[in-house]
Design an enzyme around this catalytic site. Structure first.
Site, short mmCIF file in Angstrom:
data_model
loop_
_atom_site.label_atom_id
_atom_site.label_comp_id
_atom_site.label_asym_id
_atom_site.label_seq_id
_atom_site.Cartn_x
_atom_site.Cartn_y
_atom_site.Cartn_z
N TYR A 1 -4.93 -3.42 2.18
CA TYR A 1 -3.67 -3.98 1.68
C TYR A 1 -3.96 -5.22 0.84
CZ TYR A 1 -0.85 -1.18 4.94
OH TYR A 1 -0.23 -0.16 5.62
N ASP B 1 6.99 -0.60 4.49
CA ASP B 1 8.33 -1.12 4.71
C ASP B 1 9.16 -1.20 3.44
OD1 ASP B 1 9.39 -1.79 7.15
OD2 ASP B 1 7.97 -3.44 7.41
#
Lengths: 249, 249
Positions: free
Chosen positions: A115, A57
């Site tokens: 992540y 994003d």
């Protein structure tokens, strides 16, 4: 026949996402994918599609985004890396290049991802860590967050942590590792799993920060998972704290 | 009489040095000291002198620069921190503020300092670590550098590692810790000592990178120290790799 099969090149890409509207190409906004396509065109003289493993994003960073593209170039793989880096801006860098098997696809072949979400827990903002961490003031109960993190490990329906998910979509994923560690005032959340829903890691972080801040207790995590209701989970934590560390194949 | 003694405020300051010509005020060039003086003037309405513990060079970073200044302001220490941060640019931040004893002087009272030099040993440049590490391509023998580092520990005349030092100057310093650690492709040199000559840590790094690259062997470090001759040591390593971590009192 075989002449038509173009060489398949695999890349690992680092970026600081601060200045980008995410990975995926968008009209009129700078994106990492567009920067990659442009650098390949300049370096190799071909306009290609670059497939990325993760659609990170806006504002999200990467140490391990993996991508692939097809090319007719005969340049050695390591030279392609240097050529691309010479055209890429300083906040994007190719850090690994290799020739991949013909059927390798960075997105579809991904078996898992890692992540990392970094929280700086201080009264004051940081100059050195400003780009890659999210500042949270006030006391954080790390033990409570660690306890909540354990409840996310395993195979669950993570619908409660997904933004904009359709009713039909399969929202079951398996998390291999969900873990907070603390070093000084930096709290680091590592999440490894076989797949991730939209905004899922940042919603994990936002939910656990609610727990760490004392608003909710750790046991509530089970109820949130169970609910499959986005409204039960915490907010989506700021993008600057998130980095895609590695893609597994 | 006592009314004339102004309050003494102690600061810990983080900065990314990339855009600055070092700590110390200079005509026509942006410096961290000038930015501090300006922010104090805006926040507290007083033009003061800010004394810094270390005169960090152009491009050098800080996580622990310590400074002090005198003020008539009655603002609580923690509020001074927020006020200064609101006027400072994002690459400089006050991270600790306290009221110090009247005789505290950030530079003259410093008993020791800890510097860190980071080397990224990869074929390609980095996007994420670009600001705080120096890129060195090719094989580095970390064991040889660790061996050389040990020879710098202790009390020595470090004249060979100082730039622009006068014959009369006392160049004897004591190094408590000189140590390389490796994590992935990042090599970190930590140096703690009671005082540092001009360019000393970066010359340590430059000399040890010669050894790590195989040009010199580790034992040569003893001869370099012994020589007291700047020409015998290696080059001054790039400023971007250096960070002032902490000042000890």
């Amino acid at each position: 026949m075989t002449e038509e099969v173009k060489r398949n090149v695999r890349l690992t890409i680092e970026y600081e996402g601060t200045e980008y509207a995410g990975w995926q190409c968008q009209d009129d906004q700078p994106t990492v994918q567009a920067a990659m396509i442009m650098s390949i065109e300049k370096a190799l003289g071909e306009r290609v599609i670059v497939y990325g493993a993760s659609r990170t994003d806006s504002g999200v960073h990467s140490r391990g985004q993996t991508a692939n593209f097809r090319t007719s170039s005969q340049l050695a793989a390591w030279k392609i890396g240097h050529a691309l880096n010479s055209y890429l801006p300083e906040d994007i860098a190719v850090v690994e290049v290799s020739d991949a098997p013909d059927d390798f696809h960075a997105q579809f072949n991904a078996k898992g991802k890692w992540y990392r979400y970094m929280v700086r827990n201080e009264m004051y903002r940081s100059a050195v860590d400003r780009a890659f961490s999210h500042l949270v003031r006030g006391t954080i109960d790390v033990t409570a967050m660690q306890e909540a993190a354990k409840r996310l490990v395993g195979k669950h329906d993570f619908r409660a942590f997904a933004t904009q998910v359709t009713a039909k979509k399969n929202t079951v994923r398996t998390m291999k590792r969900v873990e907070w560690t603390k070093e000084g005032s930096m709290l680091t959340l590592d999440v490894e799993g076989d797949g991730f829903l939209y905004n899922m890691v940042r919603t994990f972080a936002g939910t656990m920060l609610k727990i760490g801040g004392g608003a909710w207790d750790a046991a509530r995590m089970d109820a949130i998972i169970e609910s499959k209701d986005r409204k039960q989970a915490g907010p989506v934590a700021a993008p600057c704290g998130l980095t895609l560390m590695r893609v597994y194949y």
